[in-house]
Enzyme design. Structure first.
Site, PDB file in Angstrom:
ATOM      1  N   CYS A 164       3.074   3.877  12.491  1.00  0.00           N
ATOM      2  CA  CYS A 164       4.316   4.202  11.797  1.00  0.00           C
ATOM      3  C   CYS A 164       5.185   5.151  12.597  1.00  0.00           C
ATOM      4  O   CYS A 164       6.294   5.432  12.203  1.00  0.00           O
ATOM      5  CB  CYS A 164       3.997   4.784  10.428  1.00  0.00           C
ATOM      6  SG  CYS A 164       3.041   3.624   9.464  1.00  0.00           S
ATOM      7  N   GLY A 189       0.822  -1.199   0.000  1.00  0.00           N
ATOM      8  CA  GLY A 189       0.000   0.000   0.000  1.00  0.00           C
ATOM      9  C   GLY A 189       0.861   1.256   0.000  1.00  0.00           C
ATOM     10  O   GLY A 189       0.539   2.252  -0.660  1.00  0.00           O
ATOM     11  N   THR A 190       1.968   1.193   0.717  1.00  0.00           N
ATOM     12  CA  THR A 190       2.893   2.332   0.753  1.00  0.00           C
ATOM     13  C   THR A 190       3.412   2.641  -0.647  1.00  0.00           C
ATOM     14  O   THR A 190       3.463   3.805  -1.057  1.00  0.00           O
ATOM     15  CB  THR A 190       4.059   2.017   1.718  1.00  0.00           C
ATOM     16  OG1 THR A 190       3.510   1.880   3.035  1.00  0.00           O
ATOM     17  CG2 THR A 190       5.103   3.116   1.714  1.00  0.00           C
ATOM     18  N   SER A 225      -4.234  -1.725   0.370  1.00  0.00           N
ATOM     19  CA  SER A 225      -3.185  -2.577   0.927  1.00  0.00           C
ATOM     20  C   SER A 225      -3.785  -3.898   1.385  1.00  0.00           C
ATOM     21  O   SER A 225      -4.637  -3.931   2.269  1.00  0.00           O
ATOM     22  CB  SER A 225      -2.547  -1.847   2.111  1.00  0.00           C
ATOM     23  OG  SER A 225      -1.600  -2.683   2.730  1.00  0.00           O
ATOM     24  N   ALA A 226      -3.318  -5.010   0.799  1.00  0.00           N
ATOM     25  CA  ALA A 226      -3.992  -6.296   1.008  1.00  0.00           C
ATOM     26  C   ALA A 226      -3.907  -6.807   2.440  1.00  0.00           C
ATOM     27  O   ALA A 226      -4.841  -7.436   2.924  1.00  0.00           O
ATOM     28  CB  ALA A 226      -3.418  -7.340   0.049  1.00  0.00           C
ATOM     29  N   HIS A 227      -2.797  -6.558   3.123  1.00  0.00           N
ATOM     30  CA  HIS A 227      -2.681  -7.168   4.456  1.00  0.00           C
ATOM     31  C   HIS A 227      -3.596  -6.492   5.469  1.00  0.00           C
ATOM     32  O   HIS A 227      -3.737  -6.961   6.592  1.00  0.00           O
ATOM     33  CB  HIS A 227      -1.227  -7.201   4.936  1.00  0.00           C
ATOM     34  CG  HIS A 227      -0.670  -5.880   5.340  1.00  0.00           C
ATOM     35  ND1 HIS A 227      -0.597  -5.468   6.644  1.00  0.00           N
ATOM     36  CD2 HIS A 227      -0.179  -4.873   4.607  1.00  0.00           C
ATOM     37  CE1 HIS A 227      -0.072  -4.259   6.694  1.00  0.00           C
ATOM     38  NE2 HIS A 227       0.192  -3.880   5.474  1.00  0.00           N
ATOM     39  N   GLN A 246      -7.636   1.620   4.893  1.00  0.00           N
ATOM     40  CA  GLN A 246      -8.360   1.135   6.067  1.00  0.00           C
ATOM     41  C   GLN A 246      -9.782   0.685   5.755  1.00  0.00           C
ATOM     42  O   GLN A 246     -10.387  -0.032   6.541  1.00  0.00           O
ATOM     43  CB  GLN A 246      -8.385   2.226   7.153  1.00  0.00           C
ATOM     44  CG  GLN A 246      -7.035   2.466   7.805  1.00  0.00           C
ATOM     45  CD  GLN A 246      -6.513   1.248   8.562  1.00  0.00           C
ATOM     46  OE1 GLN A 246      -7.260   0.355   8.939  1.00  0.00           O
ATOM     47  NE2 GLN A 246      -5.194   1.200   8.742  1.00  0.00           N
TER      48      GLN A 246
END
Lengths: 461, 461
Positions: free
Chosen positions: A320, A69-70, A194-196, A177
Site C-alpha cells: 500500500c 477487507g479494508t 479479505s477474500a482475494h 493474511q
C-alpha cells in the site's frame, strides 16, 4: 512465469470460479425481496454466511460481508470505537499493522481520539507484556494483526487477547493474511478478513463482531448486513468467497507444510547466494508462504523490475505504500534494513522448480543492479588519511547515500567519522541499519546547514 | 416466470457475463503493482474507466468506481459537503430521493448540518423554481435524482442544474435508475450510478466528480481510486459493469421505445381491468420501463405474495423500506395512495406475451385479496339515519381502516361525517388519498382520546 505475490492477491481458486458461475445465475436478485428470485438469493447468502462463520469460528449472526477487507477494518474500528465512547477514546495498535488500520487510526486522531502504537522487536512481533501495559483504563479498542503482511511474522494473538480480556478491552484482529491458513486463536472480539487473499474474488471482505461487544455502526444507516455494511449485497462474489475459504482450508494442512519448506529454502539459500542480504521476520513463528529479505546497495523498485523481466512477480515493502516511495513503516518499526526489499509470497500450488528458478535468477539480478548503481566492491579502498569525511548526498535517493557511505568508510581510520548529508527520509532508517549489519557505530543525526539531515557514523572495524 | 423488478436488480447482461469471465483470468492482480499481472489488471481498469466515462459523459479522471451505488451516494455527498464546509452546512434534496441520499442527510444532520427537503407534486417531480428557491447562500450541496426509483417520474435535472449553477451550488445527481437508458442532462457536478441496475454485476457503483468541484473525501485515507473509494479494486466486476453499460446503451434506443409501449399498455389497461386503482407517476416524463399503481382495499405484501404465486415477481413501495412496513416516503411526498402499491419494472427483453399474462392475472389476484380482507361491495348499503359515525380501527393495520371507512360512508347522509380512529401511520396518507379518489371531503385529523389519531371525513356524494 511464477507469480510470487500471493500476499497482495491470489489468483481465483477453481472452486471460487465454479461457485461464482453458479451464483451469477441464482444470486443476482435482491435478497430483501420475497419473490422467488429474491428468496433464492437470500438462501445463497445465508448458506455463504454459515460457511464463512464456520471457517472463522463464530456464529453466522456475528458475521457480515463487506465490500473489501479494508472496509471491514475501517468499519470495524469505527464501530467499536463509537460503541465504547463512554469508556474513552484511546486506540491501541501495533506499529506494524496494515495501512488500513493505521489510516483508521489517523481518522480517529483527527476527530480528537488518541492512538498508541505498541513497538515490535526485530522479528516484527509485539511483546504481549508490552502490549498489555498499553491497555490503560481509557482504552476503547485494541488492534493486532494475526500475522504481518510484509514479513510474515505471527503475532502473539492468544496472549494479547488474554491481556485484553483482563483489561476489559475488546480486541480487533486483522486476519487478512492468515484466514486462509486457519482459525485465529480464541479470544478476539472483532475480526476482519479479505477474500482475494485466500483465492476468493475481489469485492468481498468479512467482519465478525462477537455478541456482547459494544458496537455502533458509523456512517449513513442502511438495512443490509445488519446495518454494518451498506449497499446491495454482492451475492455471487460472497458465495465464491465462502466456497473458496472452505476449499483452501481443506488444503491448508498439507499445503502449509509444503510451502513452509520452500520458504525455508529461500530463507537459507538467499544469504548464501547473494552477499549483503538480510532476511527479516521470525524464522519459525511465521506464515507458511511468505518471506522478506533486504539487499544492501539496491533500489527495491529496480530489482523488482529486473525480476519481472526475468519472469518473477514479487513485491517490495508494503504494497500500500510502494507507489509512494516512502520506506515501509513495518521495516522501520522493526529497525531492519528497508533498502532493496523483496517480499516473496507463494500462492498455493507453487512448485519446487519455480522456487529453484527464482534462486538461480536472483543473484545475477541483484549483482547487475548493484553494478549499475556503482555499489562498493568487496575490497577496501586505500585510506586517504583523513579522520573525518563528509558525503554530500543531498538530492540523491536511497540507496545512493548508503552506497556512498560504504564506499568511503574504509578510507577513514578506525575511530574516524563519516557524515552523510541526505534529504531522503529512507536514509534515517537505512544508515543505522547498515551500521548494525556492518558492525560500525551509528553516532546519531544532526541538523545539516546545507539542508536535509547529517547522519554521523564512526568507523569501528 | 416473468421477473418484473428490474428497478431493484437486473439479471446479468450476457455481455457482462462474458466480460466477467475474461477479466477473472486477466484482472485478479493488484493494479498498483508493476509486474506483468499488475500491469494487465491496470490496463483493464483504465479501459473500463474510459468506457464508463464515455457513457456518463465525463473525463476518465473524473470517475471512480465504488463498491456500490449506495457507497457512491454516501461518499459523494460526504465529500462534497466537506469540500464546501466554509460556505455552509445546508443540504438541499428532493423529498423523493432514494433512501441512500436521505440516510446520508440524516448523518449530516446528526453531525450538526441541516437538510432541506424540496416537495414534489402529485406526479413525483420537483418544480425547478421551488428547488431554486431552496438554494440559500449557505447551501453546500443539492441532490436530485435523474428519475424516481418508485414511480419512474423524470426530474427536471437540466432546469435544476441551471438554477444550481446560478446559485453557485454543486448538484449531485443520483442517476442509478436512468444511467442504462442514457446520459444525464448537462450541468451536474457529481453523479452516482449502480451497475446492477443496468445489467452489470453487483459490487460496482460509480461516482463522477467534475474537475473544479470542491471535494474532500471523508473516512480513512486510501490510495486507491484517487483516494475516493477505499479498498482493493474489484476489477473483473468493474470490467463487466463497464462492458454492460456500453451494451445496454447500444440497445437503449430501440428497447426504450418497445418497453415504453408495454408500460403504456399497463398504465391504460390496469384501471380498466381492476376497480379502484390509481396509476401514479408522470405518464409522459418517465423512465421507459417502470410503472407503479396502488389498489384500494389491498395490502401490498399480500398482493405481492399472490402475484409471486401466480409467477410474477414485482415489488411494492420503496425496496429499501418494504421490509419495515412503513409507508413509502415517495408516495407520501406525492400525496397519493400508498396502500396496495405495486411497482412493475420491466427488464430489457420483456415480451408482450409476458405483460399480457400479467394483465390477465392481476384482476383475479386483487379481487381475491379484497374478498379475503372483506373489502366493500360495489353497492351502497342502506342508510341507518345517523349523521355521525365513529369507526374504531385502533390496532388494525392498513388497509383495514380505509376498508371500514368505505363500508360505512354510504350509511351516513350526504353532509354527514365519519371519524376513523387509527394508530397505523399509513392511514394519515391513505384516508385523504381515498377521499380524493372518491370525491369525499377530508376534513382533517384530531387527537383521539382513545389513542391514535381521529381522521374526519364528510360525505359529499
Amino acid at each position: 512465469m511464477p507469480y510470487f505475490d500471493a500476499a497482495s492477491a491470489a489468483p481465483l481458486h477453481p472452486v471460487a470460479r465454479q461457485a461464482l458461475q453458479a451464483a451469477l445465475d441464482e444470486g443476482w436478485a435482491d435478497p430483501a425481496r420475497l419473490y422467488r428470485e429474491g428468496r433464492r438469493a437470500r438462501l445463497l447468502l445465508d448458506a455463504a454466511r454459515e460457511t464463512a462463520a464456520e471457517a472463522v469460528g463464530c456464529r453466522p449472526d456475528e458475521l457480515v460481508f463487506t465490500p473489501s477487507g479494508t472496509h471491514a477494518v475501517h468499519s470495524g474500528i469505527a464501530g467499536a470505537l463509537a460503541g465504547r465512547r463512554r469508556v474513552g477514546s484511546r486506540l491501541v495498535v501495533s506499529a506494524v499493522e496494515h495501512s488500513s488500520v493505521l489510516h483508521a487510526g489517523e481518522t480517529h486522531e483527527a476527530a480528537g481520539g488518541s492512538v498508541a502504537q505498541v513497538p515490535v522487536g526485530r522479528s516484527g512481533a509485539v511483546d504481549a507484556a508490552v502490549f498489555a501495559a498499553a491497555l490503560t483504563p481509557d482504552t476503547a479498542l485494541a488492534c493486532l494483526q494475526s500475522a504481518n503482511h510484509e514479513v510474515g511474522t505471527e503475532q502473539p494473538v492468544a496472549e494479547v487477547a488474554a491481556a485484553c480480556r483482563e483489561a476489559g478491552v475488546p480486541l480487533l484482529v486483522d486476519a487478512a493474511q492468515s484466514l486462509g491458513w486457519g482459525r485465529v486463536a480464541e479470544g478476539w472480539s472483532l475480526l476482519a478478513g479479505s477474500a482475494h487473499k485466500w483465492g476468493g474474488p475481489a469485492g468481498v471482505g468479512l467482519l465478525a463482531v462477537r455478541k456482547g461487544v459494544r458496537f455502533a455502526a458509523q456512517g449513513p444507516a442502511d438495512e443490509r448486513e445488519s446495518g454494518r455494511a451498506p449497499g446491495f449485497e454482492n451475492i455471487p462474489a460472497i458465495v465464491a468467497a465462502a466456497a473458496s475459504l472452505r476449499a483452501v482450508r481443506d488444503e491448508a494442512a498439507a499445503e502449509s507444510v509444503r510451502l513452509r519448506a520452500l520458504v525455508d529454502r529461500i530463507r537459507t539459500r538467499v544469504p548464501e547466494l547473494v552477499p549483503d542480504v538480510e532476511v527479516v521476520g521470525d524464522p519459525v513463528r511465521r506464515l507458511p508462504h511468505l518471506v522478506t529479505f533486504s539487499c544492501l546497495y539496491v533500489d527495491g523498485e529496480t530489482v523488482l523490475a529486473e525480476l519481472d523481466r526475468a519472469g518473477f512477480s514479487v513485491s517490495s515493502g508494503s504494497s500500500c505504500t510502494s507507489s509512494t516511495l516512502t520506506p515501509s513503516h513495518v521495516l522501520r518499526a522493526m529497525g531492519v534494513l528497508s533498502e532493496g526489499n523483496v517480499r516473496v509470497s507463494l500462492p498455493t500450488g507453487t512448485t519446487e522448480d519455480e522456487v529453484d528458478a527464482f534462486l538461480r535468477a536472483l543473484p545475477g539480478v541483484v549483482a547487475a543492479v548493484r553494478e549499475h548503481l556503482g555499489a562498493p566492491a568487496p575490497e577496501p579502498r586505500p585510506a586517504v588519511q583523513s579522520d573525518t569525511l563528509v558525503i554530500d548526498a543531498l538530492g540523491r535517493r536511497c540507496p545512493i547515500p548508503v552506497i556512498e557511505l560504504a564506499k568511503v568508510i574504509g578510507t577513514v581510520p578506525v575511530g574516524g567519522r563519516v557524515t552523510v548529508l541526505s534529504d531522503d527520509e529512507a536514509a534515517r532508517l537505512d544508515i543505522p541499519a547498515w551500521c548494525e549489519m556492518r558492525g560500525q557505530e551509528y553516532v546519531g543525526e544532526e541538523k545539516s546547514e546545507k539542508g536535509g539531515t547529517a547522519y554521523v557514523v564512526r568507523r569501528l572495524v
